[in-house]
Design an enzyme around this catalytic site. Structure first.
Site, PDB file in Angstrom:
ATOM      1  N   GLY A 130      -3.657   0.058  -4.659  1.00  0.00           N
ATOM      2  CA  GLY A 130      -2.880  -0.302  -3.405  1.00  0.00           C
ATOM      3  C   GLY A 130      -3.541  -0.272  -2.085  1.00  0.00           C
ATOM      4  O   GLY A 130      -3.583  -1.097  -1.419  1.00  0.00           O
ATOM      5  N   GLU A 131      -4.451   0.945  -1.782  1.00  0.00           N
ATOM      6  CA  GLU A 131      -5.176   1.269  -0.717  1.00  0.00           C
ATOM      7  C   GLU A 131      -6.279   0.418  -0.306  1.00  0.00           C
ATOM      8  O   GLU A 131      -6.689   0.169   0.703  1.00  0.00           O
ATOM      9  CB  GLU A 131      -5.131   2.647  -0.383  1.00  0.00           C
ATOM     10  CG  GLU A 131      -4.426   3.681   0.304  1.00  0.00           C
ATOM     11  CD  GLU A 131      -3.026   3.629   0.034  1.00  0.00           C
ATOM     12  OE1 GLU A 131      -2.148   3.668   1.135  1.00  0.00           O
ATOM     13  OE2 GLU A 131      -2.434   3.390  -0.988  1.00  0.00           O
TER      14      GLU A 131
END
Length: 733
Positions: free
Chosen positions: A698-699
């Site tokens: 995600g990051e």
């Protein structure tokens, strides 16, 4: 049956979302529902001298105006207000007393039969203030910064090494305040039942975090409150902590003994958390051949007066670049603003941006290709702890990304590449993030008709948790994915932490595996009791659930259908719950990595910047779902374009007031700003991280993107902009 893990599987919740069947926090119906509208403070510091609600109460349809003077009881102790991700300090308490801590602070809640009535009546609330002196300008208060955190211990003598380096680069890079603007507004529907219990539909990244928080704040028993959040229309850190509207909606329901909904306006959401403005000072010292002698990185960041919010902006060079000497520090400046919060790759998105811009500037000074410099300084271990990585295919990211981008065709001289009237710039940067894992519990209910329901309190903030849970469960149970139902984000379900930090995919997947093993164990026990069972005496480790059967994994034909096992065992359902915890690994560092390449075209006359191409090559272990995974990285790239060129919360420091609290004036990338994005997943087997070799993604998608674009702008124009976002007026200076 084909395996689902690792394939481009469509979202299992996609139909519900595109047809409108998916309900969000502000959409759940309730009998006799009331609506609340928030009245906000218009000063940044002081106290309420007088709050007159008489005119608002005269409006037909208004039932009450809740203030600090007439609200139901709230907890007094700091500990009751601290959620599981709260920073050090004394958390903000809406409607607690007459103190004003920041402009836009909620000071009253108008509750009416209709939202429009409540909104109108809120304009009639009259407030007199006793205003105190205040400060909201980080750069003006920089001298008051105090060290909060040393993310990594210093190594060697960085100051001496810098002083003696053949080539030095030192500069400040300024990342402005940036606000979350998720599609879904923050909202809570507090449903009251006549026995005094509450069902809270809340926009949150952690229903059990909110549940525990509300029980503490309102002194309630756990069974008196249930928190549900089945769908979230974007959060990315803004929903890790309970936001103030959940307290206000609950206050309203308790005060009036009716269901109450509070939906914040877009402007009011600017009173919630945000990425804090930071001044990132990076200093690099190198030998003439490009190897590093020293790295120092100091971050000075905004926080509120009442909490110390800090994330790891500095220290990322310890994971990326060899240097015998290093020093890092994180300082905070306390201002009269609300507390910042996590925002997509908190710390790394800002800190790596500064580091990677500095590395580009060092490459220019050394007359080295930016990739060559990074490879000369490449570190195969985390220097702060002297640990090797579970896996690190960053070199392959550089190679694959550069090949796909065509990097070898780059002329290194600034302003040397053109496309008609446009200057063309090519830049690159490295991305790095943590590969985190958290304890998660999952319950699986397998029925004799070959269907299974998987339950967990984890949230899906739009990143695809429903889908990956279904994929892993389908493979582990040997069932078609259509036969898997997934229930998430209900505080009564098996435990889960807040969804953030890119840890939920790996954490929930392995909880599913653990619960599925318990189901298989029970099926094997029942199968072993069947007359003439082909699995009599079989060991659990030698079996698997395949195509609706429990079978020996050696594929010798010894198998029994799940339906037959359960029928002979006289059971209609098998229910198993398991908490999965990861063993502590002190022998390895755990990270994801990326190499980002960006092309910009800059109109030489107007200085308008377009990001025309981005290639992001990502090494993040095994990718559970290549379709939704690619979407995650693309979204991160778009956000990175926003950080580089668009996003900035503008504060008028004379009044301590945000001036662009809307998505007309707070600029974010739109369709016309987004062109070619190519995502490459580099194969990265990881035998150490976990059983499936998963790292979260995600990051990592945003980290490095702003720096790659900034470096491309320099290559195109010859102008180095260190104060983000890079806007045309800065190129004109």
């Amino acid at each position: 049956m084909n395996a689902y893990v690792g394939t481009p599987t469509s979202r299992v919740d996609g139909r519900a979302k595109v047809t409108g069947a998916a309900k969000y926090a502000g959409e759940f119906p309730a009998d006799r529902l009331l609506h609340g509208f928030v009245v906000e403070a218009t000063i940044p510091c002081g106290r309420i001298a007088r709050l007159d609600t008489d005119a608002a109460l005269q409006v037909e349809g208004v039932l009450d105006v809740l203030t600090h003077a007439n609200r139901p009881p709230l907890a007094d102790e700091d500990e009751a207000w601290k959620d599981e991700v709260a920073p050090d300090g004394s958390p903000f308490r809406p409607l607690y007393d007459d103190t004003i801590k920041f402009n836009g602070q909620p000071i009253a809640l108008v509750v009416a039969e209709d939202w429009e009535i409540a909104k109108f009546a809120a304009t009639l609330v009259r407030v007199d203030y006793e205003q105190h002196s205040f400060a909201t300008d980080l750069e003006g208060e920089r001298g008051n910064a105090a060290e909060k955190d040393k993310p990594h211990k210093p190594r060697g003598d960085a100051a001496a090494a810098l002083a003696g380096a053949d080539v030095r680069h030192e500069a400040d890079y300024v990342i402005p305040t940036e606000h979350h603007n998720p599609m879904e507004l923050y909202a809570t529907t507090a449903v009251w039942d006549n026995n005094g219990k509450l069902t809270i539909y809340d926009k949150t990244q952690g229903v059990q975090n909110v549940h525990k928080f509300l029980c503490g704040v309102f002194d309630k028993k756990p069974e008196d409150i249930r928190v549900i959040s089945p769908y979230v229309g974007g959060a990315f850190g803004s929903g890790l902590r309970p936001q103030y509207q959940v307290v206000l909606a609950t206050l309203g329901a308790l005060a009036l003994k009716r269901s109450v909904r509070v939906v914040l306006t877009r402007q009011q959401m600017y009173g919630l958390g945000y990425r804090p403005m930071t001044i990132e000072r990076v200093a690099l010292g190198a030998k003439s051949d490009g190897t590093l002698d020293a790295v120092t990185h100091e971050a000075i960041a905004v926080t509120s007066r009442y909490e110390d919010f800090a994330r790891n902006d500095t220290g990322w060079a310890e994971q990326l670049y060899k240097s015998p000497n290093s020093r890092f520090s994180h300082k905070l400046v306390h201002l009269d603003v609300s507390t910042p919060c996590d925002m997509r790759a908190p710390g790394a998105a800002s800190g790596v941006c500064a580091l990677e811009c500095a590395m580009d500037e060092l490459a220019v000074a050394l007359k080295l290709d930016p990739i060559e410099l990074r490879l000369k300084c490449y570190s195969d271990h985390d220097q702060s702890e002297n640990l090797p990585y579970t896996s690190k295919q960053l070199r392959e990211c550089y190679t694959r990304g550069a090949d796909a981008f065509g990097w070898s065709g780059r002329n290194p001289a600034p302003r040397s590449m053109r496309d008609g009237k446009d200057l063309v710039g090519w830049g690159m940067a490295t991305g790095v993030w943590e590969a985190l894992q958290m304890p998660v519990a999952v319950r699986i209910v397998l029925t004799s008709n070959g269907h299974a329901e998987v339950s967990c309190a984890a949230s899906d903030i739009g990143t695809g948790t429903y889908t990956i849970v279904a994929q892993v469960a389908a493979d582990a149970l040997g069932l078609p994915i259509e036969n898997i139902g997934v229930r998430l984000a209900d505080s009564t379900l098996p435990q889960a932490p807040v969804e953030g930090g890119s840890w939920m995919a790996a954490s929930s997947a392995h909880a599913v595996l653990a619960a599925a093993e318990e189901v298989r164990k029970e099926l094997l026990r029942l199968a072993g009791k069947m007359p003439g069972s082909p699995l009599a005496g079989a060991e659990l480790v030698d079996t698997a659930l395949i195509d609706g059967s429990i079978a020996e994994a050696s594929d010798n034909g010894r198998a029994v259908s799940i339906a037959d096992v359960m029928r002979h065992g006289g059971v209609e359902r098998i229910e198993k719950e398991k908490l999965n915890q990861f063993g502590e690994d002190k022998k390895h560092a755990r990270n994801t990595h990326s190499a980002v390449f960006a092309e910009v075209k800059v109109d030489e006359e107007l200085n308008v910047i377009r990001v025309t191409r981005v290639v992001s090559a990502v090494a993040a272990g095994r990718i559970l779902n290549t379709k939704t995974g690619r979407s995650q990285i693309m979204g991160g790239v778009v956000w990175g374009i926003g950080m580089a060129l668009h996003e900035e919360t503008v504060m008028d420091h004379r009044f301590g007031r945000i001036m662009n609290a809307n998505i007309a004036e707070y600029h974010i990338p739109v369709n016309a700003d987004v062109h070619d994005i190519d995502v490459i997943f580099v194969d990265e087997p990881d035998p150490h991280i976990n059983a499936l070799g998963i790292k979260g993604i995600g990051e990592i998608g945003i980290v490095g993107v702003p720096a790659a674009i900034a470096n491309a702008v320099y290559h195109a124009t010859g102008k180095r902009i260190r104060h983000f976002p890079i806007t045309l007026d800065k190129l004109l200076d």
